[in-house]
Scaffold this motif. Structure first.
Motif, PDB file in Angstrom:
ATOM      1  N   LYS A  93       0.834  -1.197   0.000  1.00 34.54           N
ATOM      2  CA  LYS A  93       0.000   0.000   0.000  1.00 34.54           C
ATOM      3  C   LYS A  93       0.872   1.251   0.000  1.00 34.54           C
ATOM      4  O   LYS A  93       0.577   2.233  -0.707  1.00 34.54           O
ATOM      5  N   TRP A  94       1.944   1.228   0.786  1.00 33.36           N
ATOM      6  CA  TRP A  94       2.865   2.370   0.814  1.00 33.36           C
ATOM      7  C   TRP A  94       3.525   2.561  -0.549  1.00 33.36           C
ATOM      8  O   TRP A  94       3.630   3.682  -1.056  1.00 33.36           O
ATOM      9  N   LEU A  95       3.952   1.466  -1.164  1.00 30.89           N
ATOM     10  CA  LEU A  95       4.630   1.543  -2.464  1.00 30.89           C
ATOM     11  C   LEU A  95       3.709   2.065  -3.559  1.00 30.89           C
ATOM     12  O   LEU A  95       4.164   2.732  -4.490  1.00 30.89           O
ATOM     13  N   ALA A  96       2.444   1.766  -3.458  1.00 27.20           N
ATOM     14  CA  ALA A  96       1.498   2.201  -4.495  1.00 27.20           C
ATOM     15  C   ALA A  96       1.483   3.714  -4.638  1.00 27.20           C
ATOM     16  O   ALA A  96       1.226   4.246  -5.732  1.00 27.20           O
ATOM     17  N   GLY A  97       1.754   4.418  -3.576  1.00 27.49           N
ATOM     18  CA  GLY A  97       1.763   5.875  -3.641  1.00 27.49           C
ATOM     19  C   GLY A  97       3.148   6.471  -3.704  1.00 27.49           C
ATOM     20  O   GLY A  97       3.304   7.688  -3.516  1.00 27.49           O
ATOM     21  N   TYR A  98       4.164   5.651  -3.987  1.00 27.54           N
ATOM     22  CA  TYR A  98       5.545   6.140  -3.940  1.00 27.54           C
ATOM     23  C   TYR A  98       5.823   7.192  -5.004  1.00 27.54           C
ATOM     24  O   TYR A  98       5.574   6.992  -6.196  1.00 27.54           O
ATOM     25  N   ARG A  99       6.342   8.298  -4.566  1.00 31.41           N
ATOM     26  CA  ARG A  99       6.917   9.323  -5.425  1.00 31.41           C
ATOM     27  C   ARG A  99       8.072   9.930  -4.638  1.00 31.41           C
ATOM     28  O   ARG A  99       7.872  10.363  -3.497  1.00 31.41           O
ATOM     29  N   PHE A 100       9.242   9.965  -5.213  1.00 26.69           N
ATOM     30  CA  PHE A 100      10.348  10.591  -4.495  1.00 26.69           C
ATOM     31  C   PHE A 100      10.038  12.068  -4.318  1.00 26.69           C
ATOM     32  O   PHE A 100       9.784  12.785  -5.290  1.00 26.69           O
ATOM     33  N   SER A 101      10.078  12.540  -3.083  1.00 20.87           N
ATOM     34  CA  SER A 101       9.721  13.936  -2.796  1.00 20.87           C
ATOM     35  C   SER A 101      10.863  14.711  -2.160  1.00 20.87           C
ATOM     36  O   SER A 101      10.675  15.849  -1.719  1.00 20.87           O
ATOM     37  N   GLY A 102      12.054  14.100  -2.120  1.00 23.58           N
ATOM     38  CA  GLY A 102      13.184  14.742  -1.476  1.00 23.58           C
ATOM     39  C   GLY A 102      14.034  15.569  -2.411  1.00 23.58           C
ATOM     40  O   GLY A 102      13.591  16.006  -3.480  1.00 23.58           O
ATOM     41  N   ASP A 103      15.283  15.770  -2.007  1.00 20.52           N
ATOM     42  CA  ASP A 103      16.241  16.568  -2.766  1.00 20.52           C
ATOM     43  C   ASP A 103      17.421  15.699  -3.175  1.00 20.52           C
ATOM     44  O   ASP A 103      17.841  14.807  -2.428  1.00 20.52           O
ATOM     45  N   ILE A 104      17.947  15.966  -4.329  1.00 15.84           N
ATOM     46  CA  ILE A 104      19.176  15.315  -4.776  1.00 15.84           C
ATOM     47  C   ILE A 104      20.152  16.392  -5.248  1.00 15.84           C
ATOM     48  O   ILE A 104      19.794  17.252  -6.058  1.00 15.84           O
ATOM     49  N   TRP A 105      21.355  16.332  -4.690  1.00 13.80           N
ATOM     50  CA  TRP A 105      22.450  17.191  -5.094  1.00 13.80           C
ATOM     51  C   TRP A 105      23.531  16.315  -5.704  1.00 13.80           C
ATOM     52  O   TRP A 105      23.623  15.129  -5.404  1.00 13.80           O
ATOM     53  N   GLY A 106      24.357  16.883  -6.556  1.00 17.90           N
ATOM     54  CA  GLY A 106      25.428  16.074  -7.114  1.00 17.90           C
ATOM     55  C   GLY A 106      26.450  16.897  -7.867  1.00 17.90           C
ATOM     56  O   GLY A 106      26.232  18.075  -8.174  1.00 17.90           O
ATOM     57  N   TYR A 107      27.580  16.256  -8.153  1.00 22.24           N
ATOM     58  CA  TYR A 107      28.533  16.861  -9.077  1.00 22.24           C
ATOM     59  C   TYR A 107      27.843  16.965 -10.436  1.00 22.24           C
ATOM     60  O   TYR A 107      27.192  16.013 -10.874  1.00 22.24           O
ATOM     61  N   PRO A 108      27.946  18.082 -11.120  1.00 21.90           N
ATOM     62  CA  PRO A 108      27.323  18.173 -12.443  1.00 21.90           C
ATOM     63  C   PRO A 108      27.942  17.170 -13.405  1.00 21.90           C
ATOM     64  O   PRO A 108      29.133  16.858 -13.319  1.00 21.90           O
ATOM     65  N   GLU A 109      27.134  16.645 -14.284  1.00 20.09           N
ATOM     66  CA  GLU A 109      27.612  15.627 -15.221  1.00 20.09           C
ATOM     67  C   GLU A 109      28.762  16.177 -16.068  1.00 20.09           C
ATOM     68  O   GLU A 109      28.727  17.315 -16.528  1.00 20.09           O
ATOM     69  N   GLY A 110      29.777  15.350 -16.245  1.00 18.59           N
ATOM     70  CA  GLY A 110      30.963  15.757 -16.978  1.00 18.59           C
ATOM     71  C   GLY A 110      32.097  16.216 -16.074  1.00 18.59           C
ATOM     72  O   GLY A 110      33.252  16.272 -16.506  1.00 18.59           O
ATOM     73  N   GLU A 111      31.781  16.528 -14.806  1.00 17.19           N
ATOM     74  CA  GLU A 111      32.809  16.935 -13.850  1.00 17.19           C
ATOM     75  C   GLU A 111      33.708  15.741 -13.521  1.00 17.19           C
ATOM     76  O   GLU A 111      33.319  14.585 -13.691  1.00 17.19           O
ATOM     77  N   VAL A 112      34.906  16.001 -13.068  1.00 19.70           N
ATOM     78  CA  VAL A 112      35.802  14.934 -12.621  1.00 19.70           C
ATOM     79  C   VAL A 112      35.620  14.730 -11.121  1.00 19.70           C
ATOM     80  O   VAL A 112      35.095  15.594 -10.416  1.00 19.70           O
ATOM     81  N   TYR A 113      36.045  13.561 -10.635  1.00 18.18           N
ATOM     82  CA  TYR A 113      35.925  13.266  -9.217  1.00 18.18           C
ATOM     83  C   TYR A 113      37.125  12.449  -8.757  1.00 18.18           C
ATOM     84  O   TYR A 113      37.908  11.943  -9.576  1.00 18.18           O
TER      85      TYR A 113
END
Length: 448
Positions: A93-113
């Motif tokens: 029942k919980w999964l049926a309503g799943y939508r990610f509602s948080g935040d995601i931060w990251g290195y921009p694509e193409g950046e080195v790490y």
């Protein structure tokens, strides 16, 4: 975005099953235990670069955003989970309503790490974040490995164009992702039409040895190709005798012949002989393309050869010996209760065997020297030092569940060129060595 745009079979409704079962069983236990809604911070990082590599390349970020957006448990997926008794009805029942509602931060694509770099940071409830682990790692580990190999090959090519042609050497869906990652890493074109269709990557291709063998004479094959594709086409000249094929190619197409392709033999020696022969025949503008199981070392060995472009397949789509980046997805901070106002507590794995992690929600910055060249990757928690405020690496990718950082594929491609250029010159050396930048930990952090 339509499912077809993700490269999924048409009968797969979402990315929700691109996961491991224990993520769902953890969810069930957390729901029962009352900890599912605790605010949590997960980070993606690698403890070390592949042996001998001097930098990594972030690739696949755009695909991660699509995957998160399409992470949905529809009726077919829920029915599968119910039939297998993987989780209980409360969890379904919980999964049926799943939508990610948080935040995601990251290195921009193409950046080195570098080792320890928080390449991606996922923030939200434990329940919604833990489900994304496998799909995120699957994408980033694959695409970043391909992009790193592509970057090394682009450095070795020193401005000569690179053609991605590895579709026949990997899974058909992985081939599309590999082509995208290769483009981010510096390749100019692909032979894979699905990649061209889905991501707008320029496509190229003319003929294989089979087309020459189909005809009674090599001349007939060349004539048919030129009549169909024009004098600017590329003729494959190593089916039989290379010298004879080059002579025939120029006779058929004239000095306006676009290019010849060499796919076997001692490429350095053959390329020099073909260049001399083309010039003697008046085809001074005809280019030479070489293929044949190239990697960055083979490309570097051809630096003095009169080669105008390289086609790379197997070694590219397998990461040139390193098909994964060994990235992990670890919980680094969580609230001490389900209360939205509860304070956050750093957490970290402390087991032996070199698999420890560093707790805390981290920022990352790249310290530059007086000439603007990078000299260290600096990680910390808490306030960012004033001198590093303008060099922070993490950008917001998803805010309150909504994607906020989509960009055309040429943007991360150009970003990677700039990021690599800002590294010390030793970054482009192909000899094995340590990461070109040290990772430094501030504010009491210690890395392992």
């Amino acid at each position: 975005m339509d499912v077809a745009d993700l490269g999924l079979p048409v009968d797969v409704p979402s990315t929700a099953l691109f996961t491991d079962q224990y993520e769902l069983t953890m969810l069930q236990a957390a729901l029962k235990g009352g900890t599912a809604e605790r605010r949590s911070v997960f980070e993606v990082f690698t403890r070390r670069l592949p042996h001998g590599r001097r930098y990594g390349v972030v690739a696949g970020t755009g695909r991660v955003l699509d995957a998160v957006e399409n992470f949905r448990f529809d009726e077919r997926v829920l029915a599968f989970l119910r039939e297998r008794a993987i989780v209980d009805e409360e969890t379904l029942k919980w999964l049926a309503g799943y939508r990610f509602s948080g935040d995601i931060w990251g290195y921009p694509e193409g950046e080195v790490y570098f080792p320890g770099s928080p390449i991606l940071r996922v923030e939200g409830s434990f329940a919604e974040c833990v489900l994304l682990e496998t799909v995120i790692l699957s994408i980033l580990n694959h695409d970043s490995a391909i992009a790193a190999a592509a970057s090394r090959m682009a450095s070795a090519a020193a401005g000569r164009p690179l053609i991605e042609m590895g579709a026949r050497r990997t899974h058909e869906l992985a081939a599309v992702a590999a082509s995208r990652a290769a483009y981010v890493g510096g390749f100019a074109t692909t032979s894979d039409l699905a990649a061209g269709f889905r991501y707008g990557i320029p496509t190229v291709g003319t003929s294989a040895h089979a087309f020459t063998l189909l005809h009674d004479r090599e001349r007939d094959a060349f004539q048919a190709q030129v009549e169909s594709l024009g004098r600017g086409t590329t003729l494959l000249v190593d089916t039989y005798d290379v010298a004879e094929a080059v002579r025939t190619a120029v006779e058929v197409a004239g000095p306006e012949l676009g290019a010849v392709r060499i796919d076997s033999g001692d490429l350095l020696l053959v390329a020099h002989r073909v260049r001399q022969q083309l010039d003697e025949l008046g085809a001074t503008g005809t280019k030479i393309v070489v293929t044949s199981d190239l990697d960055e070392y083979a490309i570097a060995s051809l630096a003095a050869a009169p080669v105008d472009a390289y086609g790379v397949g197997t070694q590219l789509v397998t990461g040139s010996g390193h098909p994964t980046c060994s990235m992990v997805y670890k919980l680094v901070a969580r609230a001490d209760s389900a209360d939205p106002a509860a304070p956050m507590v750093p957490v970290a794995k402390k087991s032996t065997g070199g698999k420890v992690s560093v707790g805390g929600r981290k920022w990352a910055a790249r310290r530059l020297d007086r000439d603007g060249i990078a000299e260290a990757e600096v990680l910390g928690t808490g306030p960012v030092p004033d001198e590093l405020a303008g060099q922070q690496l993490l950008v917001r990718l998803i805010e309150d569940g909504e994607v906020v950082a989509r960009e055309p594929l040429d943007v991360p491609r150009d970003r990677h060129i700039a990021a690599r250029a800002a590294l010390p010159l030793s970054a482009t050396q192909l000899s094995r060595g340590e990461p070109v930048l040290p990772t430094e930990y501030a504010q009491g952090l210690s890395g392992s």
